[in-house]
Design a protein around this motif. Structure first.
Motif, mmCIF file in Angstrom:
data_model
loop_
_atom_site.group_PDB
_atom_site.id
_atom_site.type_symbol
_atom_site.label_atom_id
_atom_site.label_comp_id
_atom_site.label_asym_id
_atom_site.label_seq_id
_atom_site.Cartn_x
_atom_site.Cartn_y
_atom_site.Cartn_z
ATOM 1 N N THR A 45 -42.655 31.191 -60.897
ATOM 2 C CA THR A 45 -42.109 31.110 -62.250
ATOM 3 C C THR A 45 -41.077 30.005 -62.317
ATOM 4 O O THR A 45 -40.838 29.282 -61.358
ATOM 5 C CB THR A 45 -41.450 32.443 -62.660
ATOM 6 O OG1 THR A 45 -40.213 32.601 -61.939
ATOM 7 C CG2 THR A 45 -42.356 33.628 -62.355
ATOM 8 N N ASN A 46 -40.426 29.907 -63.449
ATOM 9 C CA ASN A 46 -39.366 28.919 -63.615
ATOM 10 C C ASN A 46 -37.983 29.505 -63.374
ATOM 11 O O ASN A 46 -36.969 28.895 -63.716
ATOM 12 C CB ASN A 46 -39.415 28.320 -65.025
ATOM 13 C CG ASN A 46 -40.648 27.464 -65.223
ATOM 14 O OD1 ASN A 46 -41.071 26.760 -64.301
ATOM 15 N ND2 ASN A 46 -41.231 27.529 -66.412
ATOM 16 N N ALA A 47 -37.926 30.734 -62.817
ATOM 17 C CA ALA A 47 -36.638 31.375 -62.570
ATOM 18 C C ALA A 47 -35.846 30.586 -61.540
ATOM 19 O O ALA A 47 -36.387 30.130 -60.538
ATOM 20 C CB ALA A 47 -36.848 32.807 -62.085
ATOM 21 N N ILE A 48 -34.567 30.433 -61.782
ATOM 22 C CA ILE A 48 -33.693 29.671 -60.899
ATOM 23 C C ILE A 48 -32.723 30.626 -60.211
ATOM 24 O O ILE A 48 -32.206 31.557 -60.822
ATOM 25 C CB ILE A 48 -32.898 28.603 -61.677
ATOM 26 C CG1 ILE A 48 -33.876 27.657 -62.385
ATOM 27 C CG2 ILE A 48 -31.986 27.832 -60.752
ATOM 28 C CD1 ILE A 48 -34.785 26.888 -61.457
ATOM 29 N N ALA A 49 -32.472 30.391 -58.934
ATOM 30 C CA ALA A 49 -31.544 31.231 -58.185
ATOM 31 C C ALA A 49 -30.145 31.133 -58.774
ATOM 32 O O ALA A 49 -29.762 30.101 -59.337
ATOM 33 C CB ALA A 49 -31.515 30.804 -56.715
ATOM 34 N N PRO A 50 -29.350 32.187 -58.683
ATOM 35 C CA PRO A 50 -27.990 32.166 -59.227
ATOM 36 C C PRO A 50 -27.110 31.169 -58.500
ATOM 37 O O PRO A 50 -27.396 30.759 -57.372
ATOM 38 C CB PRO A 50 -27.510 33.606 -59.018
ATOM 39 C CG PRO A 50 -28.340 34.127 -57.896
ATOM 40 C CD PRO A 50 -29.673 33.477 -58.057
ATOM 41 N N GLU A 51 -26.038 30.772 -59.136
ATOM 42 C CA GLU A 51 -25.082 29.865 -58.523
ATOM 43 C C GLU A 51 -24.176 30.629 -57.552
ATOM 44 O O GLU A 51 -24.095 31.858 -57.589
ATOM 45 C CB GLU A 51 -24.234 29.191 -59.611
ATOM 46 C CG GLU A 51 -25.036 28.439 -60.653
ATOM 47 C CD GLU A 51 -25.878 27.322 -60.055
ATOM 48 O OE1 GLU A 51 -25.368 26.593 -59.177
ATOM 49 O OE2 GLU A 51 -27.051 27.196 -60.442
ATOM 50 N N PHE A 52 -23.472 29.880 -56.699
ATOM 51 C CA PHE A 52 -22.600 30.498 -55.712
ATOM 52 C C PHE A 52 -21.516 31.352 -56.375
ATOM 53 O O PHE A 52 -21.081 32.366 -55.827
ATOM 54 C CB PHE A 52 -21.950 29.417 -54.840
ATOM 55 C CG PHE A 52 -20.945 29.956 -53.854
ATOM 56 C CD1 PHE A 52 -21.358 30.711 -52.766
ATOM 57 C CD2 PHE A 52 -19.592 29.722 -54.033
ATOM 58 C CE1 PHE A 52 -20.434 31.221 -51.862
ATOM 59 C CE2 PHE A 52 -18.665 30.227 -53.136
ATOM 60 C CZ PHE A 52 -19.091 30.968 -52.046
ATOM 61 N N GLU A 53 -21.100 30.942 -57.571
ATOM 62 C CA GLU A 53 -20.046 31.681 -58.264
ATOM 63 C C GLU A 53 -20.419 33.150 -58.489
ATOM 64 O O GLU A 53 -19.537 34.006 -58.603
ATOM 65 C CB GLU A 53 -19.721 31.016 -59.606
ATOM 66 C CG GLU A 53 -18.885 29.749 -59.494
ATOM 67 C CD GLU A 53 -19.673 28.550 -59.020
ATOM 68 O OE1 GLU A 53 -20.920 28.659 -58.904
ATOM 69 O OE2 GLU A 53 -19.068 27.497 -58.752
ATOM 70 N N ALA A 54 -21.717 33.451 -58.542
ATOM 71 C CA ALA A 54 -22.137 34.835 -58.755
ATOM 72 C C ALA A 54 -21.788 35.719 -57.564
ATOM 73 O O ALA A 54 -21.682 36.939 -57.701
ATOM 74 C CB ALA A 54 -23.641 34.892 -59.019
ATOM 75 N N LEU A 55 -21.606 35.107 -56.402
ATOM 76 C CA LEU A 55 -21.246 35.864 -55.198
ATOM 77 C C LEU A 55 -19.740 35.994 -55.030
ATOM 78 O O LEU A 55 -19.275 36.841 -54.251
ATOM 79 C CB LEU A 55 -21.809 35.183 -53.943
ATOM 80 C CG LEU A 55 -23.326 35.138 -53.780
ATOM 81 C CD1 LEU A 55 -23.680 34.354 -52.528
ATOM 82 C CD2 LEU A 55 -23.910 36.532 -53.719
ATOM 83 N N MET A 56 -18.973 35.172 -55.726
ATOM 84 C CA MET A 56 -17.537 35.156 -55.508
ATOM 85 C C MET A 56 -16.890 36.470 -55.906
ATOM 86 O O MET A 56 -17.284 37.102 -56.885
ATOM 87 C CB MET A 56 -16.913 33.985 -56.288
ATOM 88 C CG MET A 56 -17.252 32.633 -55.686
ATOM 89 S SD MET A 56 -16.635 31.242 -56.679
ATOM 90 C CE MET A 56 -14.883 31.604 -56.705
ATOM 91 N N GLY A 57 -15.911 36.901 -55.118
ATOM 92 C CA GLY A 57 -15.247 38.167 -55.342
ATOM 93 C C GLY A 57 -15.277 38.994 -54.078
ATOM 94 O O GLY A 57 -15.667 38.522 -53.002
ATOM 95 N N GLU A 58 -14.882 40.243 -54.192
ATOM 96 C CA GLU A 58 -14.799 41.133 -53.037
ATOM 97 C C GLU A 58 -15.816 42.262 -53.177
ATOM 98 O O GLU A 58 -15.927 42.886 -54.231
ATOM 99 C CB GLU A 58 -13.390 41.716 -52.897
ATOM 100 C CG GLU A 58 -13.203 42.518 -51.614
ATOM 101 C CD GLU A 58 -11.736 42.835 -51.340
ATOM 102 O OE1 GLU A 58 -11.451 43.426 -50.293
ATOM 103 O OE2 GLU A 58 -10.892 42.492 -52.191
ATOM 104 N N TRP A 59 -16.534 42.508 -52.085
ATOM 105 C CA TRP A 59 -17.604 43.496 -52.057
ATOM 106 C C TRP A 59 -17.443 44.380 -50.825
ATOM 107 O O TRP A 59 -17.051 43.908 -49.760
ATOM 108 C CB TRP A 59 -18.973 42.812 -51.989
ATOM 109 C CG TRP A 59 -19.177 41.690 -52.957
ATOM 110 C CD1 TRP A 59 -18.741 40.392 -52.827
ATOM 111 C CD2 TRP A 59 -19.852 41.752 -54.218
ATOM 112 N NE1 TRP A 59 -19.105 39.648 -53.918
ATOM 113 C CE2 TRP A 59 -19.789 40.453 -54.783
ATOM 114 C CE3 TRP A 59 -20.503 42.770 -54.897
ATOM 115 C CZ2 TRP A 59 -20.363 40.164 -56.012
ATOM 116 C CZ3 TRP A 59 -21.080 42.476 -56.123
ATOM 117 C CH2 TRP A 59 -21.011 41.184 -56.677
#
Length: 218
Positions: A45-59
């Motif tokens: 498909t034309n789906a694009i992977a998320p940017e690094f900012e989507a991972l930023m934060g604490e998990w």
């Protein structure tokens, strides 16, 4: 919401709020495997992977299957996967490069990772650079994969707030200096096949699955 997505989000919310009504481990494993398959299908498909900012934060790490090697050693202990007790406090934080390593990555997007484990009065924190590869060399691979290469180059150890050690480990300074030029085939990595504001899930290089839930309130 698609059933498998609902299972993942319900598990993450239950872990975050300390609830006891969480999906069975087998159901969560199956939901994660389905999410992983759906992500691979995005190559068509034309789906694009998320940017690094989507991972930023604490998990906080909430559920694991372990690597193939660790599952063999553990026998039936991990089974279909295992929820982790909250008191272990195994947390990971992604952030942009700081003043200690200001150079941006040469390929993909990147930042730094902090992995902290707290047990009773002991706190161990390892940190190092990361690079969000977002797949391979072809457009299809770039859409399908979300590879986050990382290296833990520094260690800080504290007990009841007293610092025991803080510095580079195992030639960390040299490894950090060449991190961005190192091929991903020679690096540790997570393949993040699920990324949402509530939870992230990945398969590690060793083959294990893991689910983290957001704890920083964002």
């Amino acid at each position: 919401m698609t059933d498998y997505l609902e299972v993942i989000e319900t598990a993450a919310l239950s872990l975050r709020e300390g609830g006891v009504k969480r999906p069975p481990s087998e159901a969560l494993r199956d939901a994660l495997l389905t999410a992983e398959k759906q992500t691979k299908k995005q190559a068509q498909t034309n789906a694009i992977a998320p940017e690094f900012e989507a991972l930023m934060g604490e998990w906080q790490l909430g559920w694991i299957t372990g690597t193939q090697r660790s599952r063999k050693k553990a026998g039936g202990l991990l089974g279909a996967g295992r929820y982790l007790p909250r008191f272990l406090g195994i947390r990971i934080r992604y952030q942009l490069r700081d003043e200690e390593m200001p150079t941006p990555p040469h390929s993909g997007e990147g930042g730094r990772v902090e992995n902290r484990v707290q047990v009773l009065g002991l706190t161990l924190t390892v940190t190092g650079p990361v690079a969000w590869q977002k797949g391979g060399s072809t457009p299809e691979a770039k859409r399908a994969n979300r590879l986050l290469a990382f290296d833990f180059t520094r260690l800080q150890a504290q007990i009841y707030g007293i610092r025991l050690f803080d510095g580079f480990v195992r030639g960390g300074a040299q490894r950090e200096a060449v991190f961005d030029e190192t091929a991903i085939a020679r690096q540790a990595f997570f393949n993040y096949f699920y990324v949402s504001p509530t939870a992230i899930a990945a398969r590690g290089r060793g083959g294990g699955l893991a689910l983290w839930y957001r704890v920083d309130g964002n």
